[in-house]
Write a protein that holds these residues in place. Sequence first.
Motif: not given
Lengths: 245, 306
Positions: B155-184
């Motif tokens: 969808t064009p809008i994403l709302i994430l409430d505490e998206p990476t709490s409880m995630l391990d650092i590797v998964t967290k970094t992976h999710i951060w990478k995905i979010i930072s690549e969401l340019n549109n």
Amino acid sequence: MDKIITGIQMEFKSLRIYKWQVITYLLILPLSYIFVMLLFGNIQRNDISYLLSGYIIASLIGSFAGLFAIRVCNLMQPEVLELYATFFITIPQILISLSLTYIIISIPGIALSSLLSIKYANFANLLIFTGGIIISILAILSLGLFLGLLIKNMFKAQGIIPLLSWGLLLFAPVYYKVQHLNLLYKVILLINPVTHTLNILRISLGFPEIINIRWSFLYLSVLIIVIFIYSIKSFKRFYILEKFY
Amino acid sequence: MVEELKIINLTKVYPNGKKANDSINITVQKGKVVGIIGPNGAGKTTLIRQILGLLAPTSGRIEIFGEDISKKPWLIKENISYAPQTILYYPSLTVKETIEFALRFRGYRGKELSNKLKESLNYSGLEQVKNFSGYQLSPGLARLLLISIAFTQDTPILILDEPTSMLDIVTKTHIWKIISELNNKVVLIASHDMNEIRKLCHRVYLIINGKIIAEGSPEDISTIMKMPIEITFIPVNSDKAEKVVLYAKPIAFEKEENVFNVAFENLNEGIDFIKEINSCSGIRYLQLESPSFEKTVLKLMEGRNG
């Protein structure tokens, strides 16, 4: 419509974990009453039809006033509403899916029992019988919806709803006859919508009426309309979490 | 220019009189990640629930693509995907089925559905647990599933409430990478994790007691208050380093075994000190925070609460 169908498929998958509850509510509990009645012996051909018509209504109570009511109560919990907020489906659409799912679950048992009760009855008016089944489904489904929406606490619901289902069964001539009961008890039975569903079905199978069939249809129709209006009002509020504050 | 998501003078007062949001104004545009930070009970989740149409604003309005959502509520589900803060799951559905239903509700069918499902399981890393039922998932995996549901709906809008709490650092970094690549897309994140907010967000709103008390880029917010520069280092020669520290007269100094912690009032003093230490005693390890986003936010929160 696509979303409703997907909602039904999702609910069926979700029910896998609750299969034993479904079997208990739909089969074991209603059939156990029949089993007890059969133990008395001296069962006439006509009695089988009477007991099976009782089983139809008992399984509808198990399915709608039991399982469905608890599911509606669960659906209305804040965390579940929030979970469904992650999917592209509205709460009224989910509710329609749930209703249809529980109707579908009940159909095989109803169909088989209907065929057998008609087969063993001395008389059968298929038109009234079909009308009776439809209005019974709608009335007991409405009752389940009402209970689910009324009891806001899921933990309380898990205790209260089975108790109410048991009360609905006990105070209705599901497996016993009303002819020899005293007048006061008969009046109490007539408050229970389940008595009216049984009245319609049994009249269509040639059993004596408890009250005129028109009154039963009227009573159930009014009940369905009132609960429908109540439900619409509950869901009309678009901001659904507001009611928790 | 139409903003994808606009919150205008939003106020929410609960029936008990508690003001959860007070004249909130937030604008989010395409390609931007906006963060909402604040202590527990600041009103972040109330704000999100109003955007999702689960709670009614007392006053003010929320617009999606310039349209008031109270008049066109269907715009919410059409345009927004959401990952809630609470760990929620469908107990009986497997990971694969949950994502599949999310896609089917969006209208995906046949080949398109199976391709999208496969893609979603692969990029989220949930492929290995795709046949686990909801009730079998650890909190971290359940969180990852919620995020995957939100991402996969596209969808064009994403709302994430505490998206990476409880995630391990590797998964967290992976999710951060995905979010930072969401340019549109428009992304709104509510989080307690300052590191996450600093890494991902173009703009940050600090909410305390329902009110926005600071806004700007993480860098802007870091410079709102005059904060000391903090240097942690391990010198090659501790005795020599100690002499330099005494001579430099930092505003704070602590030494624990061979780890030195010093603080200076401004960056230039800190840089001069590091040069001096490096030339006199050598440096084996160095960490410098100037100024710290986390500490500035903490100071702002303490200031407002205290």
